[in-house]
Design an enzyme around this catalytic site. Structure first.
Site, PDB file in Angstrom:
ATOM      1  N   CYS A  95       0.871  -1.320  -0.003  1.00 45.06           N
ATOM      2  CA  CYS A  95       0.068  -0.102   0.174  1.00 45.06           C
ATOM      3  C   CYS A  95       0.896   1.290   0.173  1.00 45.06           C
ATOM      4  O   CYS A  95       1.689   1.511   0.731  1.00 45.06           O
ATOM      5  CB  CYS A  95      -0.863  -0.027   1.351  1.00 45.06           C
ATOM      6  SG  CYS A  95      -2.083   1.516   1.397  1.00 45.06           S
ATOM      7  N   CYS A 102     -11.377 -10.531  20.899  1.00 43.71           N
ATOM      8  CA  CYS A 102     -10.869  -9.579  20.204  1.00 43.71           C
ATOM      9  C   CYS A 102      -9.588  -8.991  20.670  1.00 43.71           C
ATOM     10  O   CYS A 102      -8.864  -8.100  19.811  1.00 43.71           O
ATOM     11  CB  CYS A 102     -11.751  -8.518  19.287  1.00 43.71           C
ATOM     12  SG  CYS A 102     -12.328  -7.361  20.348  1.00 43.71           S
ATOM     13  N   ASP A 145     -18.985 -12.621  24.031  1.00 46.03           N
ATOM     14  CA  ASP A 145     -18.144 -12.279  23.214  1.00 46.03           C
ATOM     15  C   ASP A 145     -18.243 -10.742  23.540  1.00 46.03           C
ATOM     16  O   ASP A 145     -18.863  -9.762  22.991  1.00 46.03           O
ATOM     17  CB  ASP A 145     -18.912 -12.328  21.700  1.00 46.03           C
ATOM     18  CG  ASP A 145     -18.081 -11.665  20.684  1.00 46.03           C
ATOM     19  OD1 ASP A 145     -17.133 -11.329  20.929  1.00 46.03           O
ATOM     20  OD2 ASP A 145     -18.513 -11.522  19.536  1.00 46.03           O
ATOM     21  N   CYS A 152      -8.396   2.338  -0.508  1.00 47.87           N
ATOM     22  CA  CYS A 152      -7.747   1.447   0.749  1.00 47.87           C
ATOM     23  C   CYS A 152      -7.461  -0.235   0.074  1.00 47.87           C
ATOM     24  O   CYS A 152      -8.700  -0.733  -0.226  1.00 47.87           O
ATOM     25  CB  CYS A 152      -8.840   1.536   1.893  1.00 47.87           C
ATOM     26  SG  CYS A 152      -8.424   0.293   3.363  1.00 47.87           S
ATOM     27  N   GLU A 189     -27.740  -7.994  25.439  1.00 45.80           N
ATOM     28  CA  GLU A 189     -26.942  -6.948  24.880  1.00 45.80           C
ATOM     29  C   GLU A 189     -27.331  -5.634  25.423  1.00 45.80           C
ATOM     30  O   GLU A 189     -28.617  -5.410  25.633  1.00 45.80           O
ATOM     31  CB  GLU A 189     -27.416  -7.387  23.466  1.00 45.80           C
ATOM     32  CG  GLU A 189     -26.867  -6.234  22.480  1.00 45.80           C
ATOM     33  CD  GLU A 189     -25.619  -5.854  22.559  1.00 45.80           C
ATOM     34  OE1 GLU A 189     -25.374  -4.457  22.253  1.00 45.80           O
ATOM     35  OE2 GLU A 189     -24.779  -6.784  22.471  1.00 45.80           O
TER      36      GLU A 189
END
Length: 442
Positions: free
Chosen positions: A81, A395, A368, A177, A324
């Site tokens: 890139c 994550c 999660d 991108c 949630e």
């Protein structure tokens, strides 16, 4: 008495030997005087000239960019890139590393965080040490997977679309991108001027042809007429309440996973890599092995990906509760799972809602959590519910390791851990840990 001014070291250069990778997309090096540098755009084992980008004489460590590579690693490639490199776009961390090397670096970070924060070796975590590429992402060096189905463009004062520089509000204007999914690129966001806008988020659903842009105007600015290269629905962020409101077109996009369509509204959370939802869903279900009649929790459930997969597998005699915090995500989850009579979705923070449910026993748990992790209070509550197995989707390897330590304190051990490279070219990595009561592992 006058305070002695602190001397900035920004712009100072040091010739250093680059040490191991660290969490956050950089490597660790030390100057001859022993000062610690966090160096971006370098690889372990290289000798580089590092230019300081942040730090003062009194700082515990300095941040720096490798601006000259004196002795390159065999894993180094020319960044594909043109916007990657020192002082440029901060979106990618490892454009200068071969794809296999990127995955090894991520594996080293996971191993280091597990050891440092949870006291676990890879073997003790049931992990073989590999980070698996997503299906279709195993490309030769110099080729870049087009995986990012959601790109938030920052808009510079001239109205040009770009991405923010590393740890900066400055915008690097771009014309393309490379990691953006084809559906995002074909909208042509970078080709036009966005006068009065602070940001433009482009979303290209991977489960349908739905395309959406979410505009965040600068204070007092009027919304532009949006004319892009493909049909697109338009949303706007309200500057007063931060809510996302429909301007025209659908207020949601449709995504596919586990052979079901999921409605995702108002820029709500959905995995960014087109293969991520199915990859993670399969890893979770293979780890939990749900049985007919099981009761299950899906915490931080989003629009109901795991809740739906669990409901399919536990059947009419089983039951699933999802929790949630996002109001729109809860509406979507209830819509997506409306045909499951034994699924309930509650809105609120997990640590507040879960104790109020009165649930004292479940068979399975999926969590999660956001990047910060679930935290000690929530983990300790979960360990009182007697779950046969718990699937933790993470994550952030540091948050995962901290929470695994909390689980360990309360009698749960890691049965297996799997890692997936669902964010190629960046330092981010996704993990799925399966836990069970420690006595079962003896």
């Amino acid at each position: 008495m006058q305070n002695t001014p602190v001397s900035s070291l920004v712009g100072e250069e040091y010739e250093v030997e680059v040490g191991p990778v660290a969490h956050g997309g950089h490597c660790i090096a030390r100057t001859e005087a022993g000062r610690v540098l966090f160096v971006r755009h370098a690889l372990p084992g290289e000798r580089v000239v590092a230019r300081v980008t942040e730090g003062e004489e009194t700082s515990r460590f300095l941040r720096a960019d490798a601006v000259e590579i004196l002795d390159p690693s065999k894993d180094r490639v020319e960044a594909p890139c043109p916007f990657a490199g020192p002082g440029k776009c901060g979106g990618c961390d490892w454009q200068h590393a071969k794809p296999g090397a990127q995955r090894r670096l991520k594996g080293e970070v996971i191993a280091e965080q597990l050891q440092r924060l949870a006291g676990l070796t890879p073997e003790e975590a049931g992990w073989d040490g590999t980070v698996m590429p997503a299906e279709g992402d195993k490309l030769p060096a110099g080729e870049v997977p087009q995986w990012r189905t959601r790109v938030q463009y920052a808009i510079d004062p001239e109205g040009r679309a770009g991405l923010r520089k590393h740890r900066s509000h400055d915008v690097e204007a771009i014309d393309h991108c490379m990691i953006a999914a084809e559906g995002v690129s074909e909208l042509g966001v970078e080709k036009r001027t966005w006068e009065g806008m602070a940001s433009v988020e482009a979303i290209a659903a991977s489960g349908s042809n739905d395309r959406q842009v979410i505009l965040t105007p600068r204070p007092g600015a009027r919304l532009p007429l949006v004319e892009l290269d493909k049909p697109v629905s338009v949303m706007r962020v309200d500057e007063k309440d931060g809510g996302v409101h429909r301007v025209h077109g659908r207020a949601f996009v449709r995504e596919r996973a586990d052979e079901r369509t999921h409605r995702v509204g108002s820029g709500g959370f959905w995995q960014i890599h087109p293969k991520a939802a199915d990859t993670l869903m399969k890893a979770v279900m293979q780890g939990l092995l749900p049985r007919k009649g099981d009761t299950a929790l899906d915490l931080y459930c989003g629009v109901g990906l795991f809740a739906g997969a669990l409901a399919d597998r536990v059947g009419d005699r089983g039951a699933v509760l999802g929790i949630e915090s996002g109001k729109r995500a809860v509406e979507d989850a209830r819509h997506n799972l409306q045909h499951f009579e034994r699924v309930r979705i509650e809105q609120g923070k997990v640590e507040s809602v879960l104790p109020r449910t009165g649930i004292t026993e479940v068979d399975l748990i999926v969590l999660d959590p956001p990047r910060a992790g679930a935290g000690k209070q929530t983990v300790h509550h979960l360990t009182t519910l007697g779950a046969r197995r718990i699937a933790y989707v993470a994550c952030d390897p540091a948050a995962l390791a901290r929470d695994l330590a909390y689980f360990g304190e309360r009698g749960y051990r890691v049965r297996t851990l799997r890692a997936f490279d669902l964010f190629p070219m960046t330092h981010h990595v996704e993990c799925v840990a399966i836990l069970e009561p420690a006595e079962k592992g003896r």
